[in-house]
Design an enzyme around this catalytic site. Structure first.
Site, PDB file in Angstrom:
ATOM      1  N   ARG A 389       0.816  -1.230   0.000  1.00  0.00           N
ATOM      2  CA  ARG A 389       0.000   0.000   0.000  1.00  0.00           C
ATOM      3  C   ARG A 389       0.846   1.275   0.000  1.00  0.00           C
ATOM      4  O   ARG A 389       2.037   1.280   0.201  1.00  0.00           O
ATOM      5  CB  ARG A 389      -0.982   0.007   1.168  1.00  0.00           C
ATOM      6  CG  ARG A 389      -2.053  -1.072   1.115  1.00  0.00           C
ATOM      7  CD  ARG A 389      -3.122  -0.845   2.175  1.00  0.00           C
ATOM      8  NE  ARG A 389      -4.168  -1.868   2.088  1.00  0.00           N
ATOM      9  CZ  ARG A 389      -5.250  -1.896   2.865  1.00  0.00           C
ATOM     10  NH1 ARG A 389      -5.412  -0.970   3.792  1.00  0.00           N
ATOM     11  NH2 ARG A 389      -6.162  -2.834   2.712  1.00  0.00           N
ATOM     12  N   ASN A 425       1.976  -6.159  -2.423  1.00  0.00           N
ATOM     13  CA  ASN A 425       0.556  -6.364  -2.150  1.00  0.00           C
ATOM     14  C   ASN A 425      -0.181  -5.027  -2.244  1.00  0.00           C
ATOM     15  O   ASN A 425       0.245  -4.044  -1.632  1.00  0.00           O
ATOM     16  CB  ASN A 425       0.358  -6.956  -0.749  1.00  0.00           C
ATOM     17  CG  ASN A 425      -1.106  -7.090  -0.374  1.00  0.00           C
ATOM     18  OD1 ASN A 425      -1.820  -7.904  -0.940  1.00  0.00           O
ATOM     19  ND2 ASN A 425      -1.557  -6.285   0.574  1.00  0.00           N
ATOM     20  N   GLU A 426      -1.233  -5.003  -3.028  1.00  0.00           N
ATOM     21  CA  GLU A 426      -2.090  -3.815  -3.122  1.00  0.00           C
ATOM     22  C   GLU A 426      -1.279  -2.565  -3.442  1.00  0.00           C
ATOM     23  O   GLU A 426      -1.455  -1.512  -2.838  1.00  0.00           O
ATOM     24  CB  GLU A 426      -2.915  -3.648  -1.842  1.00  0.00           C
ATOM     25  CG  GLU A 426      -3.863  -4.811  -1.614  1.00  0.00           C
ATOM     26  CD  GLU A 426      -4.672  -4.713  -0.329  1.00  0.00           C
ATOM     27  OE1 GLU A 426      -4.437  -3.792   0.473  1.00  0.00           O
ATOM     28  OE2 GLU A 426      -5.553  -5.572  -0.123  1.00  0.00           O
ATOM     29  N   ASN A 427      -0.387  -2.712  -4.424  1.00  0.00           N
ATOM     30  CA  ASN A 427       0.460  -1.580  -4.805  1.00  0.00           C
ATOM     31  C   ASN A 427      -0.279  -0.543  -5.636  1.00  0.00           C
ATOM     32  O   ASN A 427       0.294   0.480  -6.015  1.00  0.00           O
ATOM     33  CB  ASN A 427       1.686  -2.096  -5.556  1.00  0.00           C
ATOM     34  CG  ASN A 427       2.451  -3.119  -4.748  1.00  0.00           C
ATOM     35  OD1 ASN A 427       2.314  -4.314  -4.979  1.00  0.00           O
ATOM     36  ND2 ASN A 427       3.224  -2.666  -3.777  1.00  0.00           N
ATOM     37  N   ARG A 464      -0.291  -9.506  -5.570  1.00  0.00           N
ATOM     38  CA  ARG A 464      -1.740  -9.511  -5.438  1.00  0.00           C
ATOM     39  C   ARG A 464      -2.283  -8.085  -5.566  1.00  0.00           C
ATOM     40  O   ARG A 464      -1.779  -7.170  -4.935  1.00  0.00           O
ATOM     41  CB  ARG A 464      -2.166 -10.081  -4.084  1.00  0.00           C
ATOM     42  CG  ARG A 464      -3.692 -10.090  -3.958  1.00  0.00           C
ATOM     43  CD  ARG A 464      -4.206 -10.232  -2.544  1.00  0.00           C
ATOM     44  NE  ARG A 464      -5.612  -9.860  -2.527  1.00  0.00           N
ATOM     45  CZ  ARG A 464      -6.065  -8.639  -2.299  1.00  0.00           C
ATOM     46  NH1 ARG A 464      -5.215  -7.654  -2.058  1.00  0.00           N
ATOM     47  NH2 ARG A 464      -7.365  -8.373  -2.311  1.00  0.00           N
TER      48      ARG A 464
END
Length: 820
Positions: A389, A425-427, A464
């Site tokens: 994030r 993750n969730e970039n 992801r």
């Protein structure tokens, strides 16, 4: 016999598969002092204290390691968790037995930034809360031993002070926008190591085998720790098969000891293969002989062949294996990240007993013990770096990401369980920086992906939820949360097929939803009538909020265990009919703490786990078992559903989750027939009955058969036919006492004294007196502020062999007191 003391060094044989164990090592677990604030300077940690001086400040407390700064405040309902500096100090009797040997502090993990001091000298700094690292304190110890302070003030011991810091920092990964706590403290093991002048710092064992398993190719590289530039050494290798039989050995002379050195390449015919059902491992033993001393080590490794088929499933050793997975955060009730070895072992065994053969370690490198257990239990692994994030920072930020990726791959290279290195993750989640540039994120993702392949070409890469980077990595997992953040759970298969068509290799990690343990519902799918179906099933910004936006189950559902078992049951049924599916991973295995969910029914908890934060199984655990395990099991839904409700004479559904071929149900001693299991007969694979409960007490029993084996289960509950209105009063009662621990229960009633079985009022417990509430556990029964479940809430009290008064309050209702 050796005495068990902190200062005794024993020869150990840690079956570690990443950092090589030392010749002599001891865990530094006892005799530490802790300070949850910063110091004015290092002198405050080592200046003369005590000596009868009542004005010594600051005040330190005694702790053991591992220790987490946020053991309780991470789930304190009234405060945000502490993010800032903290200090640890101890005094060590250091006496390295090796001539010109090196003395090392080996950190298995400390968060998030760490400084190490010997007396007043800073000897090491590390940034990153999850990778292992070492601090060589040899020279600093030697200098300190020359001082008067060593002889007089510290009486022959060496003061060690360690500062950890989990302060907010935008130029550090992971982002504070992440849905988990960035813990502080020395929350994994810290070891004191004595090495000879020449030691093997890393071994890299590449074990390859074809799909038929005919030839196992083995290549071994080593990286030496050699600060004194030793030039020559002899090395002896021995390889033992999974049964302990010596199969190969060799001896070599080495003259080039710098960089990554090729040590041995060989072959093993028809090697015994590692698999999820039979996780067989070989052992490499080595001994390095040099003028500086001898160094021994041992590593485990395994032969297996992995393949994510393009536009197809996953193959292990040439055969399709449906990855049946979950996720893990390093988090537990009462200790947060500082889980003991026994706690880690228990958690991993519970996963295996649920039928798990795959795990994604979210969202950071985890401890060597977790990986060792995955190797020995047969659990395949996706492990990732904590680029999670917030966007993309500057040069310092990027360098940390590169360093942590390198450390993760190198330190866990030898584990046969690992099949995927995760890049992030969730970039696609912005917020930390004014600029959110997709092209720059994509360029850095490619750089990390290339680095991973350079470090380890034998494993796949994955991310992801970052669609604009989906074409960079080998395997991609989109966001599909059918029935929780978007759509209904019946949208799952169509949404998955749509996403599968977009990428080369597809794996679905993160699905499921929250459930408030001990909350049950007679009509759990009611909120689905409000939900728009047939569209996207992804998660979007704001979907996790309990307020505003379109209708969604995460906001408008009842958060009952009844609903989440239906959702999981549907997903598992569908996954059995997707021959192209590589696998999935439910998010997560265990409830965990998070700073971004203060309003959840247990404040600051992500409650999507199939077990609670203290290992208490929710009903969902048994749904997975019924699909994923072979050992016969049967579980009637509702073991914590104390009171069911409905009309007199109304038939109510009872569900049995079982992997048996057939089951017979009994209500109050009377059989209501046998049914056969059919995984495609939803819900409960056809093992469901509509039963006529009697008003008051009921007993339901099931007897299930699988071949010649029989298993059974039984529940007891009350059936309430009286209707209720809104809650107007509470009661508080002691319902149990075990030794010095009492359990109290609050209940909500309407004006007619009828228990309000769908009440979700907030309940706040308090206590005055000798006892202490067992709270800040992050569980439904271990929080002093909690939403009620079916009109009740419980908490435990440590009585401390004294007298206490417990209170329970809820907005708009009269506070109630109970003397214990």
């Amino acid at each position: 016999m050796f005495k068990r003391t902190k200062y005794l060094f024993i020869i150990i044989a840690l079956f570690s598969s990443q950092l090589v164990f030392a010749q002599k090592s001891a865990r530094l677990s006892q005799d530490w002092e802790f300070l949850k604030q910063d110091l004015g300077g290092i002198w405050e940690a080592v200046r003369p204290v005590g000596l009868g001086n009542p004005e010594s400040v600051p005040l330190w407390s005694k702790v053991n390691l591992p220790h987490c700064v946020n053991a309780e405040d991470a789930v304190d309902p009234d405060v945000n968790y502490y993010q800032g500096p903290a200090w640890y100090r101890t005094q060590l009797a250091i006496d390295n037995p090796y001539k010109q040997g090196r003395t090392i502090l080996h950190f298995e993990g400390a968060g998030q930034k760490t400084d190490v001091y010997v007396y007043t000298m800073k000897v090491a700094t590390h940034v990153g809360g999850y990778d292992e690292w070492k601090a060589d304190i040899t020279d600093a110890v030697a200098e300190f031993k020359k001082t008067e302070a060593f002889k007089k003030q510290f009486k022959g011991k060496v003061p060690i002070s360690i500062r950890t810091d989990n302060s907010r920092d935008l130029e550090m990964i992971p982002s504070d926008l992440s849905d988990f706590n960035l813990y502080g403290g020395i929350y994994r093991h810290l070891n004191l190591i004595y090495n000879p002048a020449l030691s093997l710092d890393q071994t890299f064992i590449k074990a390859e085998v074809d799909q038929l398993g005919k030839i196992g190719k083995l290549s071994i590289k080593g990286r030496f720790y050699n600060p004194d530039k030793v030039n020559d050494a002899d090395v002896q290798f021995k390889i033992f098969d999974p049964k302990g039989k010596l199969v190969l050995k060799t001896t070599k002379k080495l003259s080039n000891l710098s960089g990554d050195v090729d040590l041995w390449s060989t072959e093993i015919k028809k090697p015994q293969l590692w698999s999820t059902e039979s996780p067989l491992q070989y052992i490499l033993q080595y001994e390095i002989s040099a003028a500086a001393g001898n160094y021994k080590g041992e590593e485990k490794f395994g032969f297996r062949n992995i393949e994510f088929v393009e536009k197809g499933p996953f193959n292990l050793n040439g055969k399709r294996l449906l990855l049946r997975g979950t996720h893990r955060h390093e988090d537990h009730a009462g200790v947060a990240a500082a889980m003991t070895d026994d706690l880690v072992r228990t958690e991993m065994k519970m996963m295996k007993e649920m039928g798990v053969n795959f795990i994604r370690l979210g969202h950071y490198q985890q401890s060597r013990m977790v990986l060792n257990l995955c190797d020995s239990l047969g659990i395949l692994v996706w492990e990732e770096i904590p680029w999670c994030r917030g966007g993309l920072g500057g040069d310092v930020y990027k360098e940390q990401a590169r360093r942590m990726l390198t450390n993760m791959v190198e330190q866990h290279y030898n584990h046969p369980s690992i099949i995927i290195w995760g890049m992030g993750n969730e970039n696609d989640w912005p917020g930390d920086f004014p600029e959110f540039d997709k092209q720059k994120i994509k360029a850095f993702m490619k750089e990390l992906n290339d680095l991973s392949h350079q470090l380890d070409a034998s494993r796949y890469t994955a991310i992801r939820r970052c669609d604009f980077c989906a074409d960079i990595v080998d395997v991609y997992s989109p966001s599909i949360w059918a029935g929780w953040y978007r759509g209904a759970y019946t949208d799952y298969k169509k949404a998955t097929e749509d996403e599968f068509a977009k990428v080369k290799r597809f794996l679905h990690v993160e699905w499921g939803g929250d459930s408030h343990a001990m909350r049950h519902s007679e009509n759990p799918d009611k909120a689905l009538s409000k939900i728009k179906t047939g569209g996207s099933a992804d998660e979007r910004a704001g979907d996790a909020s309990l307020y505003g936006g379109a209708a969604r189950i995460s906001k408008d559902g009842d958060w009952s265990e009844s609903y989440i078992t239906n959702l999981i049951d549907w997903h598992l049924k569908e996954q059995e009919n997707m021959p192209w599916l590589s696998g999935t991973a439910y998010w997560p295995f265990k409830d965990f703490s998070t700073p971004v969910r203060p309003d959840n029914p247990v404040p600051y908890m992500n409650q999507k786990g199939v077990i609670e934060r203290d290992f208490t199984k929710k009903e969902a655990y048994f749904v997975f078992q019924s699909y994923w395990t072979e050992k016969p099991m049967a579980h009637i839904y509702g073991h914590t559903w104390r009171v069911r409700w409905g009309d007199e004479g109304e038939e109510k559904m009872v569900k049995v989750y079982s992997n048996c071929t057939e089951a017979e149900i009994f209500l109050n001693g009377k059989s209501f027939g046998t049914k056969k299991r059919n995984s495609q007969d939803y819900p409960a694979a056809g093992l469901r009955w509509n039963l006529p409960f009697v008003k008051g007490a009921n007993i339901v029993k099931v007897i299930a058969k699988k071949g010649k084996e029989t298993v059974s289960d039984e529940i007891q509950f009350t059936y309430q036919t009286a209707k209720w209105t809104k809650p107007v009063k509470m009661t508080l009662t002691k319902i149990d006492q075990q030794a010095d621990i009492a359990t109290v229960e609050a209940k909500l009633f309407d004006a007619n004294g009828v228990q309000c079985l769908d009440a979700i009022n907030w309940i706040s417990f308090g206590l005055t007196g000798d006892g202490k509430l067992i709270d800040n556990q992050g569980t439904s029964s271990g929080s002093r502020k909690v939403q009620s479940y079916n009109g009740r809430a419980i908490i435990k009290v440590h009585l401390n062999k004294g007298q206490s008064v417990v209170s329970v309050a809820s907005e708009g209702l009269k506070t109630v007191f109970l003397e214990l």
